[in-house]
Motif scaffolding. Structure first.
Motif, PDB file in Angstrom:
ATOM      1  N   PHE A   1      36.603 -43.647  36.300  1.00 61.12           N
ATOM      2  CA  PHE A   1      37.568 -42.625  35.897  1.00 61.12           C
ATOM      3  C   PHE A   1      37.678 -42.576  34.374  1.00 61.12           C
ATOM      4  CE2 PHE A   1      41.835 -41.505  34.503  1.00 61.12           C
ATOM      5  CZ  PHE A   1      41.943 -40.228  35.032  1.00 61.12           C
ATOM      6  N   LEU A   2      37.798 -43.725  33.731  1.00 60.87           N
ATOM      7  CA  LEU A   2      37.962 -43.755  32.279  1.00 60.87           C
ATOM      8  C   LEU A   2      36.718 -43.244  31.551  1.00 60.87           C
ATOM      9  CD1 LEU A   2      39.862 -47.132  31.884  1.00 60.87           C
ATOM     10  CD2 LEU A   2      40.787 -44.810  31.644  1.00 60.87           C
ATOM     11  N   ARG A   3      35.526 -43.591  32.052  1.00 70.00           N
ATOM     12  CA  ARG A   3      34.306 -43.090  31.424  1.00 70.00           C
ATOM     13  C   ARG A   3      34.234 -41.578  31.512  1.00 70.00           C
ATOM     14  NH1 ARG A   3      30.339 -41.050  33.365  1.00 70.00           N
ATOM     15  NH2 ARG A   3      30.589 -41.935  35.429  1.00 70.00           N
ATOM     16  N   GLN A   4      34.553 -41.047  32.699  1.00 73.59           N
ATOM     17  CA  GLN A   4      34.530 -39.602  32.871  1.00 73.59           C
ATOM     18  C   GLN A   4      35.591 -38.942  31.981  1.00 73.59           C
ATOM     19  OE1 GLN A   4      35.113 -38.229  36.890  1.00 73.59           O
ATOM     20  NE2 GLN A   4      34.286 -36.231  36.408  1.00 73.59           N
ATOM     21  N   SER A   5      36.752 -39.550  31.899  1.00 79.93           N
ATOM     22  CA  SER A   5      37.821 -39.033  31.048  1.00 79.93           C
ATOM     23  C   SER A   5      37.384 -39.007  29.585  1.00 79.93           C
ATOM     24  CB  SER A   5      39.075 -39.893  31.210  1.00 79.93           C
ATOM     25  OG  SER A   5      40.091 -39.442  30.344  1.00 79.93           O
ATOM     26  N   ASP A   6      36.747 -40.098  29.140  1.00 81.18           N
ATOM     27  CA  ASP A   6      36.254 -40.150  27.759  1.00 81.18           C
ATOM     28  C   ASP A   6      35.277 -39.015  27.485  1.00 81.18           C
ATOM     29  OD1 ASP A   6      37.727 -42.477  27.602  1.00 81.18           O
ATOM     30  OD2 ASP A   6      35.992 -43.810  27.389  1.00 81.18           O
ATOM     31  N   ASP A   7      34.374 -38.762  28.431  1.00 85.35           N
ATOM     32  CA  ASP A   7      33.393 -37.682  28.266  1.00 85.35           C
ATOM     33  C   ASP A   7      34.079 -36.318  28.168  1.00 85.35           C
ATOM     34  OD1 ASP A   7      31.398 -39.599  28.420  1.00 85.35           O
ATOM     35  OD2 ASP A   7      30.831 -39.116  30.489  1.00 85.35           O
ATOM     36  N   ILE A   8      35.076 -36.090  29.010  1.00 87.18           N
ATOM     37  CA  ILE A   8      35.816 -34.823  28.979  1.00 87.18           C
ATOM     38  C   ILE A   8      36.508 -34.650  27.630  1.00 87.18           C
ATOM     39  CG2 ILE A   8      37.786 -33.551  29.942  1.00 87.18           C
ATOM     40  CD1 ILE A   8      37.066 -34.892  32.674  1.00 87.18           C
ATOM     41  N   CYS A   9      37.152 -35.696  27.161  1.00 81.46           N
ATOM     42  CA  CYS A   9      37.861 -35.624  25.874  1.00 81.46           C
ATOM     43  C   CYS A   9      36.902 -35.278  24.742  1.00 81.46           C
ATOM     44  CB  CYS A   9      38.556 -36.946  25.573  1.00 81.46           C
ATOM     45  SG  CYS A   9      39.934 -37.317  26.685  1.00 81.46           S
ATOM     46  N   ARG A  10      35.766 -35.932  24.744  1.00 79.05           N
ATOM     47  CA  ARG A  10      34.801 -35.689  23.669  1.00 79.05           C
ATOM     48  C   ARG A  10      34.250 -34.263  23.707  1.00 79.05           C
ATOM     49  NH1 ARG A  10      34.047 -41.272  24.573  1.00 79.05           N
ATOM     50  NH2 ARG A  10      34.679 -42.391  22.701  1.00 79.05           N
TER      51      ARG A  10
ATOM     52  N   GLN B   1      45.379 -39.131  25.134  1.00 79.80           N
ATOM     53  CA  GLN B   1      46.465 -39.889  25.748  1.00 79.80           C
ATOM     54  C   GLN B   1      47.787 -39.642  25.038  1.00 79.80           C
ATOM     55  OE1 GLN B   1      45.660 -44.053  26.783  1.00 79.80           O
ATOM     56  NE2 GLN B   1      43.500 -43.542  26.549  1.00 79.80           N
ATOM     57  N   LEU B   2      47.760 -39.550  23.721  1.00 77.43           N
ATOM     58  CA  LEU B   2      48.978 -39.248  22.962  1.00 77.43           C
ATOM     59  C   LEU B   2      49.537 -37.887  23.393  1.00 77.43           C
ATOM     60  CD1 LEU B   2      50.696 -40.093  20.251  1.00 77.43           C
ATOM     61  CD2 LEU B   2      49.404 -38.172  19.335  1.00 77.43           C
ATOM     62  N   LEU B   3      48.672 -36.878  23.453  1.00 76.72           N
ATOM     63  CA  LEU B   3      49.100 -35.537  23.860  1.00 76.72           C
ATOM     64  C   LEU B   3      49.622 -35.545  25.293  1.00 76.72           C
ATOM     65  CD1 LEU B   3      46.139 -33.420  22.394  1.00 76.72           C
ATOM     66  CD2 LEU B   3      48.330 -33.968  21.306  1.00 76.72           C
ATOM     67  N   LEU B   4      48.909 -36.236  26.162  1.00 78.83           N
ATOM     68  CA  LEU B   4      49.312 -36.327  27.560  1.00 78.83           C
ATOM     69  C   LEU B   4      50.693 -36.964  27.699  1.00 78.83           C
ATOM     70  CD1 LEU B   4      48.586 -36.080  30.589  1.00 78.83           C
ATOM     71  CD2 LEU B   4      47.542 -38.354  30.386  1.00 78.83           C
ATOM     72  N   HIS B   5      50.938 -38.031  26.951  1.00 80.72           N
ATOM     73  CA  HIS B   5      52.243 -38.700  27.027  1.00 80.72           C
ATOM     74  C   HIS B   5      53.356 -37.796  26.513  1.00 80.72           C
ATOM     75  CE1 HIS B   5      50.597 -42.270  28.648  1.00 80.72           C
ATOM     76  NE2 HIS B   5      49.970 -42.635  27.557  1.00 80.72           N
ATOM     77  N   LEU B   6      53.067 -37.006  25.490  1.00 80.66           N
ATOM     78  CA  LEU B   6      54.086 -36.067  25.007  1.00 80.66           C
ATOM     79  C   LEU B   6      54.377 -35.000  26.052  1.00 80.66           C
ATOM     80  CD1 LEU B   6      52.995 -35.662  21.288  1.00 80.66           C
ATOM     81  CD2 LEU B   6      55.077 -36.773  22.126  1.00 80.66           C
ATOM     82  N   LEU B   7      53.339 -34.484  26.661  1.00 80.74           N
ATOM     83  CA  LEU B   7      53.501 -33.445  27.686  1.00 80.74           C
ATOM     84  C   LEU B   7      54.149 -34.011  28.948  1.00 80.74           C
ATOM     85  CD1 LEU B   7      52.905 -30.436  27.977  1.00 80.74           C
ATOM     86  CD2 LEU B   7      50.701 -31.036  28.949  1.00 80.74           C
TER      87      LEU B   7
END
Length: 137
Positions: A24-33, A43-49
């Motif tokens: 999950f984290l690897r896929q998440s990293d790829d999406i973010c990039r 993660q910062l944006l997600l926590h604010l939202l």
């Protein structure tokens, strides 16, 4: 050996969980990039939202959510502010306290990236059948 000794099945379960989490984290990293964000910026944006009851947080709250040091969180907010994703505002209640607010561009990026995480979240939900988690659409 105590009665609480871990069994082979315990190790298999933990190994499987860590493997699924890492996928999950690897896929998440790829999406973010793909959206030109680092995983920590997302993660910062997600926590604010996703902050309960409001769409802003203090540096201390963000550091806790990110499990990061305060100064590292300040530097992360600095970078997100330079990218036009967040802004700092003095608190209305206590002018000494600074709130970090999500800007429209940051909210939009968060929503797009979060949407792309839904298939993998559904997979994890099915894989682990986590009690208390709401069913995802």
């Amino acid at each position: 050996m105590s009665d609480d000794a871990l069994t082979k099945k315990d190790f298999q379960r933990l190994s499987h969980f860590r493997y699924q989490l890492r996928c999950f984290l690897r896929q998440s990293d790829d999406i973010c990039r793909e959206y030109h964000l680092t995983p920590l910026q997302y993660q910062l944006l997600l926590h604010l939202l996703g902050f309960e009851g409001r769409e802003w947080a203090t540096m201390s709250e963000l550091a806790e959510r990110l499990q990061a040091k305060h100064h590292g969180t300040v530097m992360l907010v600095d970078r997100c502010e330079q990218l036009g994703l967040v802004e700092r505002r003095p608190s209305r209640d206590d002018r000494r306290r600074i709130e970090v607010h999500l800007l429209p561009r940051g909210a939009e990026l968060s929503r797009r990236i979060a949407e792309l995480h839904q298939p993998e979240l559904r997979h994890l939900q099915e894989e682990f059948r986590l009690p208390g988690w709401p069913d995802l659409p």
